[in-house]
Scaffold this active site. Structure first.
Site, PDB file in Angstrom:
ATOM      1  N   CYS A  13      43.764  52.074  32.465  1.00 11.35           N
ATOM      2  CA  CYS A  13      44.674  52.924  33.211  1.00 11.35           C
ATOM      3  C   CYS A  13      46.212  52.092  33.621  1.00 11.35           C
ATOM      4  O   CYS A  13      46.886  51.399  32.855  1.00 11.35           O
ATOM      5  CB  CYS A  13      43.915  52.614  35.149  1.00 11.35           C
ATOM      6  SG  CYS A  13      43.296  51.098  35.016  1.00 11.35           S
ATOM      7  N   HIS A  42      38.661  42.975  31.986  1.00 11.70           N
ATOM      8  CA  HIS A  42      37.057  42.655  31.556  1.00 11.70           C
ATOM      9  C   HIS A  42      36.906  43.390  29.800  1.00 11.70           C
ATOM     10  O   HIS A  42      36.680  44.885  29.585  1.00 11.70           O
ATOM     11  CB  HIS A  42      35.903  43.612  32.553  1.00 11.70           C
ATOM     12  CG  HIS A  42      36.010  42.779  33.900  1.00 11.70           C
ATOM     13  ND1 HIS A  42      35.491  43.744  34.648  1.00 11.70           N
ATOM     14  CD2 HIS A  42      36.466  41.748  33.932  1.00 11.70           C
ATOM     15  CE1 HIS A  42      35.742  42.130  35.969  1.00 11.70           C
ATOM     16  NE2 HIS A  42      35.941  41.423  34.862  1.00 11.70           N
ATOM     17  N   HIS A  80      42.704  42.975  39.418  1.00  8.25           N
ATOM     18  CA  HIS A  80      41.766  43.109  40.288  1.00  8.25           C
ATOM     19  C   HIS A  80      42.036  42.029  42.181  1.00  8.25           C
ATOM     20  O   HIS A  80      41.132  42.838  43.259  1.00  8.25           O
ATOM     21  CB  HIS A  80      40.452  41.862  40.297  1.00  8.25           C
ATOM     22  CG  HIS A  80      39.237  42.788  39.216  1.00  8.25           C
ATOM     23  ND1 HIS A  80      39.199  41.830  38.052  1.00  8.25           N
ATOM     24  CD2 HIS A  80      39.832  44.069  38.879  1.00  8.25           C
ATOM     25  CE1 HIS A  80      38.562  42.707  37.231  1.00  8.25           C
ATOM     26  NE2 HIS A  80      38.975  44.313  37.768  1.00  8.25           N
ATOM     27  N   GLU A 132      38.040  42.731  43.355  1.00  8.30           N
ATOM     28  CA  GLU A 132      37.957  43.208  44.102  1.00  8.30           C
ATOM     29  C   GLU A 132      37.478  42.778  45.418  1.00  8.30           C
ATOM     30  O   GLU A 132      38.549  42.788  46.775  1.00  8.30           O
ATOM     31  CB  GLU A 132      37.748  43.931  43.556  1.00  8.30           C
ATOM     32  CG  GLU A 132      38.986  45.358  43.812  1.00  8.30           C
ATOM     33  CD  GLU A 132      38.943  47.302  43.628  1.00  8.30           C
ATOM     34  OE1 GLU A 132      38.901  46.992  42.392  1.00  8.30           O
ATOM     35  OE2 GLU A 132      38.225  47.721  43.895  1.00  8.30           O
TER      36      GLU A 132
HETATM   37  S1  SF4 Z   1      42.861  50.055  40.873  1.00 11.72           S
HETATM   38 FE1  SF4 Z   1      42.182  49.588  38.686  1.00 11.72          FE
HETATM   39  S2  SF4 Z   1      41.799  51.311  37.722  1.00 11.72           S
HETATM   40 FE2  SF4 Z   1      42.529  51.937  39.126  1.00 11.72          FE
HETATM   41  S3  SF4 Z   1      44.877  52.182  38.410  1.00 11.72           S
HETATM   42 FE3  SF4 Z   1      43.854  50.182  39.328  1.00 11.72          FE
HETATM   43  S4  SF4 Z   1      44.031  48.837  38.086  1.00 11.72           S
HETATM   44 FE4  SF4 Z   1      43.455  50.676  36.879  1.00 11.72          FE
END
Ligand code: SF4
Length: 293
Positions: A13, A42, A80, A132
């Protein structure tokens, strides 16, 4: 010939891509050692790749060695995020910070503060030990005490002992499934006077979950690629397993030839912390195993 279909949304992402680039850039800098607080992402293979470039890993600020006068060193905060108290502990030791917290992770922080400040009883859907959630709880530490609970889903509501007159604020860890959050919101509203809910689930997460669900309905076998400690990857496995035979692997070496006996169509999905390279390796290995290389 086996048909291999990849989920429409799979792999890195925006937030993970950003932190990996930051880590690579920092290890190229000549100015002093660079430490990463916690696992960068991870995904063990990716962490080892960055470690080989010179990144050092620590689990907490206490592990940072004392700096000599004038010595420079840096700590990278991963996507995170961490609680503000942790950042302070790092800078108080003389280290510079490179903050790679994903901007989408800071959104629940802001809503959590606002809900507590507005007098809502805060309920966070997520895993208490996840960094988080620790970051969100740390953000609230300077506010006057209000009731804050963390639940993993609607099944845990009973222990909150909600009352009819409660005003409840709800947010979610960014990687949790939207359906579970929506159910939680509905069930809290059924027990209380007022609910204010913010959808803090990240779009990249929702897209990967939606794409995995669609693919799981289409194929008799689905391989999910990603770290075993990756929360968002584990959600994909849960979703896919409801609809099809599913295997979760971190690495192409874990693939077994017998999984593909009589299978004409296989799906591949991947979590947000899975590099493109790992997805491609899985695809090539499947083709090699079934003699379709
Ligand atoms: S919140 Fe987490 S899954 Fe979403 S873009 Fe950011 S790092 Fe990626």
């Amino acid at each position: 010939m086996i048909e291999i279909i990849r989920a429409k949304s799979a792999g890195f992402c925006f937030g993970v891509e950003r932190i990996v680039k930051m880590a690579e850039a920092l290890t190229q800098q000549p100015a002093g050692p660079v430490y990463c607080l916690g696992e960068l992402i991870h995904n063990p293979q990716e962490v080892e790749r960055i470690r080989a470039q010179g990144m050092r890993f620590i689990t907490g600020p206490d592990e940072l060695p004392p700096l000599a006068p004038g010595q420079q060193a840096r700590v990278l905060i991963r996507a995170h995020g961490v609680a503000p108290q942790v950042k302070r502990a790092i800078t108080e030791r003389g280290y510079q910070l490179s903050d790679g917290t994903c901007p989408l992770v800071t959104i629940p922080h802001q809503f959590a503060r606002k809900l507590v400040q507005d007098g809502y009883r805060l309920v966070i859907m997520g895993h208490r030990e996840h960094p988080e959630i620790q970051g969100i709880l740390g953000e609230l530490a300077d506010l006057p005490e209000g009731r804050v609970d963390v639940v993993s889903g609607p099944e845990e509501l009973e222990r909150l002992e909600l009352r009819a007159g409660d005003r409840v604020g709800l947010i979610s860890q960014t990687t949790h499934p939207y359906e579970r959050f929506a159910r939680l919101v509905g069930e809290v509203l059924a027990r209380t006077l007022e609910v204010r809910a913010y959808n803090t689930i990240c779009q990249a997460t929702s897209e990967r979950q939606g794409a995995t669900l669609a693919l799981a309905k289409e194929v008799p076998l689905l391989i999910v690629v990603g770290g075993r400690r990756s929360s968002n990857t584990n959600r994909l496995v849960e979703i896919a397993s409801l609809y099809t035979e599913c295997y979760h692997l971190e690495d192409a070496a874990e693939l077994k030839k017998e999984w593909f006996n009589g299978v004409e169509k296989v799906g591949i999905a991947a979590g947000a912390s899975t590099p493109e390279r790992s997805i491609q390796e899985v695809e090539l290995t499947i083709r090699a195993l079934v003699g379709d290389g």
